[in-house]
Structures are given as C-alpha cells and as structure tokens.
Design an enzyme around this catalytic site. Structure first.
Site, mmCIF file in Angstrom:
data_model
loop_
_atom_site.group_PDB
_atom_site.id
_atom_site.type_symbol
_atom_site.label_atom_id
_atom_site.label_comp_id
_atom_site.label_asym_id
_atom_site.label_seq_id
_atom_site.Cartn_x
_atom_site.Cartn_y
_atom_site.Cartn_z
ATOM 1 C CE LYS A 179 -1.931 3.266 2.693
ATOM 2 N NZ LYS A 179 -2.024 4.236 1.659
ATOM 3 C CD GLU B 290 13.138 2.647 10.616
ATOM 4 O OE1 GLU B 290 13.360 3.755 11.150
ATOM 5 O OE2 GLU B 290 13.750 1.614 10.927
ATOM 6 C CB CYS C 237 12.518 10.337 8.629
ATOM 7 S SG CYS C 237 13.243 8.911 7.875
ATOM 8 C CD GLU D 171 9.873 13.930 11.159
ATOM 9 O OE1 GLU D 171 8.817 13.303 11.334
ATOM 10 O OE2 GLU D 171 10.899 13.426 10.670
HETATM 11 C C1 UN1 Z 1 18.152 8.840 3.323
HETATM 12 O O1 UN1 Z 1 18.402 9.764 4.089
HETATM 13 O O2 UN1 Z 1 18.914 8.543 2.386
HETATM 14 O O3 UN1 Z 1 11.737 8.608 5.223
HETATM 15 C C2 UN1 Z 1 16.986 7.966 3.465
HETATM 16 C C3 UN1 Z 1 12.926 8.881 5.256
HETATM 17 C C4 UN1 Z 1 13.895 7.770 5.556
HETATM 18 C C5 UN1 Z 1 14.834 7.525 4.453
HETATM 19 C C6 UN1 Z 1 15.973 8.443 4.429
HETATM 20 N N1 UN1 Z 1 13.173 6.579 5.896
HETATM 21 O O4 UN1 Z 1 13.301 10.001 5.056
#
Ligand code: UN1
Length: 480
Positions: free
Chosen positions: A173, A248, A282, A381
C-alpha cells in the site's frame, strides 16, 4: 486509469471508477495520472491471494527468487531517467534526486537478489548425545508494506525486495500522494516471473486499505515508514493479532558543529542534510548545534550558501531545491515558520512563499538562529526545509543538547578531532551517527533505523533486513 494489481490481475477501483488524481507539486495544472483506489474488500482479496501464493513461492527456491529480483533491478537501472522523471514530477524532488532514487531502488533489488542466495542456518550439537540441532530461517508469510510519499521508489524497494527475497508474499500500500512511482514499480514486478498473488498492489487511503492490513489476522508482518501518530495507531491495532511490526517514524536529527570543524565541510553537510530533497527526509538535519566560538561565522556562511540555492520546478535543470510535496505540508511548514518567530527565534533566512512560472508549492529554505532547545521548532519534526541553530557552550553541552530529543534516528558531527568524533559515536543515542558527512543520504547495503521514538522493531536494509522478514525454526534430530 492505472489499476491495482491483485492476484495477478489488474483490477479497477471499487465500483470500477473510484480514482485519485495525481497532482504535480511543481505545477498544479499538470495531472500526472489517475489511479484506481482500492476498497476494503479489494484489500482483503489481495491478502487472500497473497496467502494462497506464498507457500509455492517459498518452495520454488532461491534461484527463482534471485532471478526475479535481479530482473526488477535491471529494469529500474535501465529506465532510471524515465522513472526518475515520473518520480520528480509527482513528488517534487529534483530530477537529479529522482534519477538517483530510482537507481538506488535498482541497486537494492540487485543487492537482495544476491542476499536471497545467502540465507544461512546453524548446526549445533545437542547437549543430549546422539541428537543434532539445526537452526534455520523460514519466511514470515504474508507481509503488508505501507510506505510514505517522500521516497516513492527507494522505500518501497527496501521493503519489497527483502520481503520477496526471503520467500514472503507482499501486499503493498503506497502513500496516497505518490501512486505513479508505486504503480510503475508494481508493473515492473508484475513482469518479473513471479507466480500470481506473490506481489499485490492496493492503492488507497490509510483509513481504508491500511486499516484492513492493520486489523487482519491474515497478515504476519507489517513494515511501515511514516508518521509517529500513524505508527502508534498501527501498533495498537496490529498487536491485537500479534502481527510482527517494523516501524520507521520521525526524526529531529542534530548536526553538531565544533570549533575545530572544517567550515566548508560543515556548511556543505548542513545545506545537504537540511535542505536537499526539500528537507522532506526523516534523516534531515533540523537542529544545528554549534559551539559558541564558531556560531556567528557558521551562521553567516550557511545563510550565504542558502541564498545561492535555486528553488523551482523539479524538472528544471537548474533547480537545486524542488517544491514542497503538497498544499498540506506547505501549510505545516509555514505554520512552523510562524511558531518559530512567535517563540522568539530569529528568522535569519528564507521561510517565504516563492512565485515561479508555474503554480506550485515553492518555499525558500528557512534557518532560525538564536533558537533554544525547548522551542517547538527545536523539538518537533517539521518535515520541510526549516532548520534551527542552537548555540552550545562547549562539547559536553553540545552532546547533551544533541541527545535531548524524543527521537534518535541520525546524528551528525563536524569536527577534526578523532577523540571527540569517537566520543560522539559512542554516546549519541541514535541508530546512525555521521562524522563529517550529512545526517541524510544513506547507503543501501547497511542497516537503517533509529532508537527512542524514531523506530520500533528490527532494522531495515542490508544483511540485517532478514531479521524482520524471517522467523527461526529450531530442529532437533536423532537418527533412528
Ligand atoms: C536517506 O536519508 O537517504 O523517510 C533515506 C525517510 C527515511 C529515508 C531516508 N526513511 O526520510
């Protein structure tokens, strides 16, 4: 209309005509495509298809799995420019970033094609004479994969590839905002030689499709990347069925700059880490923690570098920073700019809506100076091109500021002291530490993930991905 892929068939949305229009954030008059929206019944159909197909996929052997993943990887690499253009058009990162992301996805599929051949077990002697013990890995079963909009190819790749490599079937999804890349990836996978039902695409809302994955006892594991609030909701729902989870979520990643840093490197790490990909990572650096002796000079040089950044249409060759991904995220970013001012930080640069030839969500990269650790702009964030600089009295103070966060994803330091770099690596409470490299932009063959509020469950990517996508069986054998 681009359809969903369920049990080896391309099927329309619920009732045949429920669609989502995919809007280009660089030019809202440009509709990238229309995409079928699955309903709950279709999501359940996909789960049934995945359940039925999984045993044969697992039993079919590692060569077949490796070959299919390798074929997907090769096609992604061969079509990186075309698919990178699609990605940038729908998500808004620059064309160079879009192409690089598709290439990264291609490398990930090829990496896991190899990993499919390298699944190891252990043989031990039993404490009982005459008995032998084997410890082997088996697939988890049916895996639900829920991905965010900011990496429309790479994040699906680093979840789907290991899931399939280790013999699982998949219900995928993608984020509502970026169905184009997801559909293109699904179309490539659909031609890679996998049996029907091993891989399924269900585009649709989290509240509909995500909800089915979270509450079904047909799902053995869910790998999710997205917001903390959605992650927590998934956790509370999916644990009722004892579904294995890998989450994550957010980050509020510090970049510490010490007085002994090479300032060229520090400014480069700051600009790349905080503002490339429009800050929508992130892993983005959003807190610059700067030792006081170098604070003014660093801030001045960072502002000078920021003023040269060209913000514009993602597909324009000169653009360095693309638009914000959609109107809602732009609104959030602007609200945080107002919050920062109201909290008493100084807006040293940016934070303004920009007009370009096309109507899009263009925002100049923003830097707040004179920020303090308690401010919301330093704790929450934002997920946009908005960062703040906090002054640190000395290295110890910088360390405690850097660790003062509910998140623990990525943390960086710029220093020429091996001693301080080593101390930082050891004492930062984060899943990834970066010395003189940006907090964002990670390799594809090593583990990815965080501590504290950033992550839940085992690591993604690299050889450690196997932990999530397999389960262990211990077999005791006495020859009789
Ligand atoms: C990166 O910094 O190369 O959602 C990857 C995000 C992370 C991936 C970052 N899970 O920004």
């Amino acid at each position: 209309m681009n359809r969903n892929f369920i049990g080896g068939e391309w099927v329309g949305g619920a009732g045949g005509d429920v669609v989502r229009r995919n809007e280009n954030p660089s030019d809202v008059s440009d509709i990238v495509g229309v995409y079928a929206q699955a309903d709950a019944a279709q999501a359940r159909m996909a789960l049934r298809a995945a359940r039925e197909a999984q045993p044969a996929w697992a039993a079919g052997g590692i060569q077949a799995r490796a070959a299919a993943l390798d074929a997907v990887g090769s096609e992604l690499l061969a079509r990186q420019r075309e698919l990178g253009t699609l990605l940038s058009r729908e998500e808004g990162k620059t064309l160079a970033e879009g192409i690089a992301e598709v290439a990264r996805a291609g490398h990930i599929f090829k990496y896991f094609a190899g990993e499919a051949l390298r699944v190891r077990g252990d043989r031990l002697e039993s404490v009982r004479p005459g008995v032998e013990v084997d410890v082997v890995r088996e697939p988890l079963g049916v895996v639900g994969i829920i991905t965010p909009w900011n990496f429309p190819m790479a994040i699906p790749a680093w979840k789907i590839a290991p899931a399939l490599a280790y013999g699982n079937s998949v219900v995928f999804k993608p984020a509502d905002l970026v169905p184009g890349s997801a559909w293109a990836l699904a179309e490539i996978i659909s031609r890679s030689g996998m049996p029907a039902g091993v891989f399924n695409l269900v585009m649709g809302r989290g509240s509909v499709v995500g909800e089915v994955l979270a509450t079904s006892d047909e799902v053995n594991g869910i790998s999710f990347t997205g917001s903390v609030s959605t992650g927590k909701r998934l956790l509370s729902q999916a644990t009722q069925q004892l579904t294995r989870l890998q989450l994550e979520m957010g980050g509020k990643n510090p970049l510490v700059i010490l007085e002994d840093a090479n300032l060229d490197i520090a400014v480069e790490c700051a600009v790349q880490g905080a503002y490339f990909s429009t800050g929508q990572r992130c892993t983005a650096s959003s807190r610059f923690i700067v030792e006081k002796g170098i604070y003014s000079e660093f801030a001045a040089r960072l502002v000078a570098a920021m003023k040269t950044l060209r913000v514009g249409h993602a597909l324009h060759p000169d653009t360095q920073i693309g638009p914000v991904a959609d109107a809602a995220q732009l609104q959030t970013d602007l609200e945080y700019v107002e919050t920062g001012k109201a909290e008493g930080a100084t807006l040293a640069c940016g934070g303004e809506l920009l007009r370009r030839e096309t109507e899009g969500f263009f925002l100049s990269p923003a830097l707040f100076t004179d920020a303090s650790a308690q401010m919301r702009i330093a704790r929450e964030e934002i997920f946009g091109p908005v960062a703040c600089a906090i002054v640190a009295d000395d290295f110890d103070h910088a360390m405690s500021l850097a660790n003062d966060s509910p998140y623990g994803l990525s943390a960086g330091i710029c220093t020429s002291s091996l001693q301080k770099a080593s101390y930082f690596r050891r004492h930062m409470k984060s899943g990834m530490v970066m010395v003189n490299v940006p907090t964002a932009g990670v390799d594809y063959h090593v583990p990815f993930g965080g501590t504290k509020g950033s992550s839940y469950g085992s690591r993604e990517q690299g050889a450690h991905a196997i932990e999530f996508y397999t389960t262990i069986k211990t077999a005791y054998t006495r020859a009789a």
